[in-house]
Design a protein around this motif. Structure first.
Motif, PDB file in Angstrom:
ATOM      1  N   PHE A  93     -92.277   2.366  47.669  1.00 14.82           N
ATOM      2  CA  PHE A  93     -90.748   2.025  46.495  1.00 14.82           C
ATOM      3  C   PHE A  93     -91.799   2.540  45.341  1.00 14.82           C
ATOM      4  CE2 PHE A  93     -89.290  -0.455  49.424  1.00 14.82           C
ATOM      5  CZ  PHE A  93     -88.610  -1.211  49.192  1.00 14.82           C
ATOM      6  N   LYS A  95     -90.877   4.383  42.456  1.00 14.99           N
ATOM      7  CA  LYS A  95     -90.267   3.734  40.991  1.00 14.99           C
ATOM      8  C   LYS A  95     -89.917   2.501  40.488  1.00 14.99           C
ATOM      9  CE  LYS A  95     -86.815   7.867  40.739  1.00 14.99           C
ATOM     10  NZ  LYS A  95     -85.739   8.132  40.983  1.00 14.99           N
ATOM     11  N   MET A  96     -90.001   1.443  41.955  1.00 10.04           N
ATOM     12  CA  MET A  96     -89.648   0.211  41.583  1.00 10.04           C
ATOM     13  C   MET A  96     -90.909  -0.233  40.927  1.00 10.04           C
ATOM     14  SD  MET A  96     -89.497  -3.099  43.828  1.00 10.04           S
ATOM     15  CE  MET A  96     -90.715  -3.084  44.518  1.00 10.04           C
ATOM     16  N   GLU A 111     -84.180  -1.001  41.035  1.00 11.66           N
ATOM     17  CA  GLU A 111     -84.727   0.096  42.045  1.00 11.66           C
ATOM     18  C   GLU A 111     -84.520  -0.435  43.792  1.00 11.66           C
ATOM     19  OE1 GLU A 111     -85.223   3.291  41.711  1.00 11.66           O
ATOM     20  OE2 GLU A 111     -84.830   3.708  39.616  1.00 11.66           O
ATOM     21  N   MET A 112     -85.130  -1.442  43.799  1.00 10.04           N
ATOM     22  CA  MET A 112     -85.257  -2.327  44.934  1.00 10.04           C
ATOM     23  C   MET A 112     -83.606  -3.136  45.609  1.00 10.04           C
ATOM     24  SD  MET A 112     -85.868  -6.716  45.286  1.00 10.04           S
ATOM     25  CE  MET A 112     -87.784  -6.978  44.053  1.00 10.04           C
ATOM     26  N   ASP A 114     -81.728  -1.080  45.062  1.00  9.80           N
ATOM     27  CA  ASP A 114     -80.693   0.304  45.211  1.00  9.80           C
ATOM     28  C   ASP A 114     -81.984   1.804  45.982  1.00  9.80           C
ATOM     29  OD1 ASP A 114     -79.044   3.213  44.818  1.00  9.80           O
ATOM     30  OD2 ASP A 114     -80.585   3.691  43.273  1.00  9.80           O
ATOM     31  N   SER A 115     -82.053   1.140  47.036  1.00  6.71           N
ATOM     32  CA  SER A 115     -82.571   1.286  48.624  1.00  6.71           C
ATOM     33  C   SER A 115     -82.161   0.837  50.057  1.00  6.71           C
ATOM     34  CB  SER A 115     -84.010   1.333  48.452  1.00  6.71           C
ATOM     35  OG  SER A 115     -83.395  -0.334  48.514  1.00  6.71           O
ATOM     36  N   LYS A 116     -82.769   1.443  50.605  1.00  5.30           N
ATOM     37  CA  LYS A 116     -82.945   1.474  52.489  1.00  5.30           C
ATOM     38  C   LYS A 116     -82.981  -0.175  52.394  1.00  5.30           C
ATOM     39  CE  LYS A 116     -83.432   2.705  56.982  1.00  5.30           C
ATOM     40  NZ  LYS A 116     -84.710   3.447  57.504  1.00  5.30           N
ATOM     41  N   TYR A 117     -83.485  -0.664  51.834  1.00  5.61           N
ATOM     42  CA  TYR A 117     -83.772  -2.112  51.771  1.00  5.61           C
ATOM     43  C   TYR A 117     -82.700  -2.542  51.384  1.00  5.61           C
ATOM     44  CZ  TYR A 117     -86.528  -5.933  50.057  1.00  5.61           C
ATOM     45  OH  TYR A 117     -86.932  -7.839  49.405  1.00  5.61           O
ATOM     46  N   GLY A 118     -82.042  -2.788  50.459  1.00  3.90           N
ATOM     47  CA  GLY A 118     -81.200  -3.413  49.988  1.00  3.90           C
ATOM     48  C   GLY A 118     -80.145  -3.899  50.435  1.00  3.90           C
ATOM     49  N   ARG A 119     -80.254  -2.165  51.250  1.00  5.80           N
ATOM     50  CA  ARG A 119     -78.511  -2.302  52.216  1.00  5.80           C
ATOM     51  C   ARG A 119     -78.867  -2.960  53.336  1.00  5.80           C
ATOM     52  NH1 ARG A 119     -78.871   2.080  48.910  1.00  5.80           N
ATOM     53  NH2 ARG A 119     -80.325   3.223  51.046  1.00  5.80           N
TER      54      ARG A 119
END
Length: 137
Positions: A93, A95-96, A111-112, A114-119
């Motif tokens: 991460f 950018k985060m 950024e958190m 807008d990620s695979k983690y977030g999804r």
């Protein structure tokens, strides 16, 4: 029965394995002959949780020298992310992490999410993003 002697005997003859393995009878085993098919107690699970949490915290502290400047809640978000996806996953991460280091917590939260983690862990990620934005648990 003398539990100290019994435990010493079992440690000697069972041997220790920090990783699961199949014993001669085919059972998944760990530690000093603990059959994982029997599960673990809540006390053992709590002990493991505390060890894993401490390991994640050490990894974050060692990787990000600016970590100590964050408030407790934001420190926790990084530890939780390392706990959830491993230190290597958290380091991805970029950018985060740059946003956190510069104090731009709104950008870090974006950024958190807008990620695979977030999804993948939607509810957890949303809660962590809100904590990152506000600095409040």
């Amino acid at each position: 029965m003398d539990n100290v002697k019994a435990a010493a005997y079992l440690r000697r003859y069972e041997g220790f394995s920090k990783l699961p393995y199949k014993c001669p009878t085919g059972h998944l085993t760990i530690g000093y002959g603990h059959n994982l098919e029997n599960g673990i107690s809540a006390a053992a699970a709590e002990f493991i949780l505390q060890e894993d949490l401490a390991r994640a915290e050490r990894a974050v502290k060692d990787s990000f020298p600016w970590w100590w400047k964050l408030d407790d809640a934001r420190q926790f978000v990084l530890v939780d992310m390392a706990f959830n996806m491993g230190q290597a996953g958290l380091k991805g991460f970029k950018k985060m992490l740059a946003a956190i280091e510069s104090g731009d917590f709104d950008k870090a939260a974006e950024e958190m999410l807008d990620s695979k983690y977030g999804r993948q862990v939607v509810h957890r990620a949303r809660l962590n993003a809100e904590i990152m934005k506000t600095g409040e648990w």
